[in-house]
Design an enzyme around this catalytic site. Structure first.
Site, PDB file in Angstrom:
ATOM      1  N   HIS A 105       7.766  13.824  -0.720  1.00 29.86           N
ATOM      2  CA  HIS A 105       6.938  14.958  -0.324  1.00 29.86           C
ATOM      3  C   HIS A 105       7.378  16.230  -1.060  1.00 29.86           C
ATOM      4  O   HIS A 105       8.424  16.794  -0.756  1.00 29.86           O
ATOM      5  CB  HIS A 105       7.127  15.126   1.188  1.00 29.86           C
ATOM      6  CG  HIS A 105       6.271  16.175   1.812  1.00 29.86           C
ATOM      7  ND1 HIS A 105       4.925  16.037   1.972  1.00 29.86           N
ATOM      8  CD2 HIS A 105       6.586  17.401   2.315  1.00 29.86           C
ATOM      9  CE1 HIS A 105       4.448  17.112   2.565  1.00 29.86           C
ATOM     10  NE2 HIS A 105       5.430  17.962   2.777  1.00 29.86           N
TER      11      HIS A 105
ATOM     12  N   SER B 239       1.246  20.790   1.298  1.00 33.40           N
ATOM     13  CA  SER B 239       1.581  20.444   2.671  1.00 33.40           C
ATOM     14  C   SER B 239       0.888  21.381   3.663  1.00 33.40           C
ATOM     15  O   SER B 239      -0.333  21.484   3.643  1.00 33.40           O
ATOM     16  CB  SER B 239       3.099  20.436   2.826  1.00 33.40           C
ATOM     17  OG  SER B 239       3.432  19.626   3.887  1.00 33.40           O
TER      18      SER B 239
HETATM   19  C1  GTR Z   1       5.858  18.598   8.235  1.00 32.84           C
HETATM   20  C2  GTR Z   1       4.551  18.462   8.947  1.00 32.84           C
HETATM   21  C3  GTR Z   1       3.508  18.138   7.925  1.00 32.84           C
HETATM   22  C4  GTR Z   1       3.588  19.027   6.716  1.00 32.84           C
HETATM   23  C5  GTR Z   1       4.992  19.425   6.329  1.00 32.84           C
HETATM   24  C6  GTR Z   1       5.142  20.590   5.359  1.00 32.84           C
HETATM   25  O1  GTR Z   1       6.954  18.698   9.063  1.00 32.84           O
HETATM   26  O2  GTR Z   1       4.667  17.451   9.886  1.00 32.84           O
HETATM   27  O3  GTR Z   1       2.237  18.159   8.520  1.00 32.84           O
HETATM   28  O4  GTR Z   1       2.780  20.109   6.822  1.00 32.84           O
HETATM   29  O5  GTR Z   1       5.755  19.728   7.418  1.00 32.84           O
HETATM   30  O6  GTR Z   1       4.436  21.586   5.446  1.00 32.84           O
HETATM   31  O7  GTR Z   1       6.020  20.495   4.506  1.00 32.84           O
END
Ligand code: GTR
Length: 394
Positions: free
Chosen positions: A375, A233
């Site tokens: 995610h 991420s």
């Molecule tokens: C989110 C962000 C993403 C990603 C994520 C993370 O809120 O919008 O771009 O980087 O965080 O790092 O888990």
């Protein structure tokens, strides 16, 4: 049935996000036509036909475009660097690994920053390659005692497969907070902090990865020519920027990195430049804010960032329910970067269209998978990174 459930869940989650973010598109049919800047055409309009022209001219131009417009400058000079082994266990993981804890202290202008590195080295292999994680999550994910185990950093599995595994925490370089991010590497570079094209948090994390590599080059127990920089991420954005900048990294793995990571911005699918710059104003240079709600004006897109890693192996991933990070846009960015690999005689290995979910394509130097789920970075992802490492970290 399983797919149906996860698909419905994804649609439900997306509609929840859409309800909060009216400008976010999750509908492939609503992606408007866009034009990507040409990787293989110089700023002056010359076609790049050889790797020599690429390296001498176009690669440098693209690097500068990313520095000036997205991530900020990457400072390369400092006064000195010290390595102190602050902890050692020659019999970690039931005697199968050596653990080293190293404090890497970098000095400039009478300021210094300390990066705490954890490094597990398998005893079964001499001079193994290393997976270096930029840890953007809680430190409990990288527990040196191994009392707490996390799929985010699966020491045992990686060690058993014959690789060393290392990590450092982003907060050593730039606390992930808009009010305190300068309290780290940026103390060494105050001129960056005040520049419109200056380094910010993502740049500081990438800079830290390079300082860790400075240390690894001195460690005789591992092979510093086989270091893969890994991030998830926001850490995956930093991993790409680190590998783009620092060609000593032999491999890059960018997991679910999404916007301003491995996905194309100009598709405007999922998270946008305006959303990321608003939620995380400390991640990118002030100049990047010019492109809020105006991705089409960007002189780069993320396929060009990936192309800077050529000819080194690069692997980007997604999770099927993480439409925020645009799995299709990630695949397309990789696909468009392949033409630079071709300059090095590397044939495109990715299919023309995104592979099915849970069908990794990691037998080519530009690799991709989209795994079922949310995610995260889990053992499924790591097992595939190890497969990729065995193929290309040689
Ligand atoms: C989110 C962000 C993403 C990603 C994520 C993370 O809120 O919008 O771009 O980087 O965080 O790092 O888990």
């Amino acid at each position: 049935m399983k797919h149906f459930i996860s698909f419905s869940l994804a649609v439900l989650m997306c509609s929840m996000v859409v309800a909060q973010q009216p400008n976010v598109n999750y509908d492939e049919h609503k992606v408007k036509p866009y034009t990507l800047p040409q990787v293989l055409k110089t700023n002056g309009g010359r076609q790049v036909t050889t790797k020599e022209i690429w390296e001498k001219q176009r690669r440098r131009e693209i690097l500068k475009l990313f520095e000036d417009n997205v991530y900020g400058q990457m400072p390369h000079s400092f006064d000195s660097i010290n390595f102190t082994v602050s902890g050692k266990n020659n019999s970690a993981y039931n005697g199968r690994a050596k653990l080293k804890e190293v404090d890497i202290e970098v000095f400039r202008n009478s300021q210094s920053v300390v990066i705490h590195l954890l490094l597990f080295i398998p005893k079964s292999k001499s001079k193994p390659g290393v997976f270096l994680l930029i840890n953007n999550r809680g430190k409990e994910n990288t527990d040196a005692t191994r009392q707490t185990k996390s799929e985010f950093w699966p020491v045992e599995m990686v060690v058993d497969s014959g690789f060393a595994i290392a990590s450092f925490h982003v907060s050593d370089l730039a606390p992930d907070n808009k009010d305190s991010f300068t309290n780290g590497a940026l103390r060494l570079y105050p001129e960056q902090a005040s520049a419109e094209n200056g380094m910010r948090a993502i740049g500081a994390w990438a800079w830290g990865a390079s300082r860790v590599l400075d240390y690894l080059e001195t460690d005789k127990d591992i092979d510093a020519k086989k270091v893969a920089v890994v991030g998830h991420s926001r850490g995956g954005k930093a991993a790409l920027w680190a590998a783009a900048q620092d060609r000593r990294f032999a491999m890059c793995i960018s997991n679910c990195s999404g916007n301003s990571g491995a996905k194309l911005s100009k598709r405007n699918f999922g998270e946008t430049v305006a959303i990321i710059n608003t939620a995380f104003p400390h991640w990118f240079s002030p100049n990047y804010k010019k492109y809020n709600d105006d991705e089409q004006a960007l002189p780069v897109d993320q396929h060009m960032l990936i192309s800077l890693i050529a000819p080194r192996p690069v692997y980007a991933t997604n999770a099927s329910e993480d439409l925020w990070a645009d799995p299709t846009g990630t695949f397309l960015a990789l696909k468009h970067a392949e033409e630079v690999y071709e300059l090095y005689g590397i044939k495109p290995g990715l299919p023309m269209h995104p592979p099915a979910i849970d069908h990794p394509v990691n037998n080519s130097r530009v690799a991709y998978h989209n795994r079922t789920g949310i995610h995260n970075m889990i053992i499924y992802d790591w097992r595939n990174f190890v497969v990729f490492g065995k193929r290309f970290l040689k």
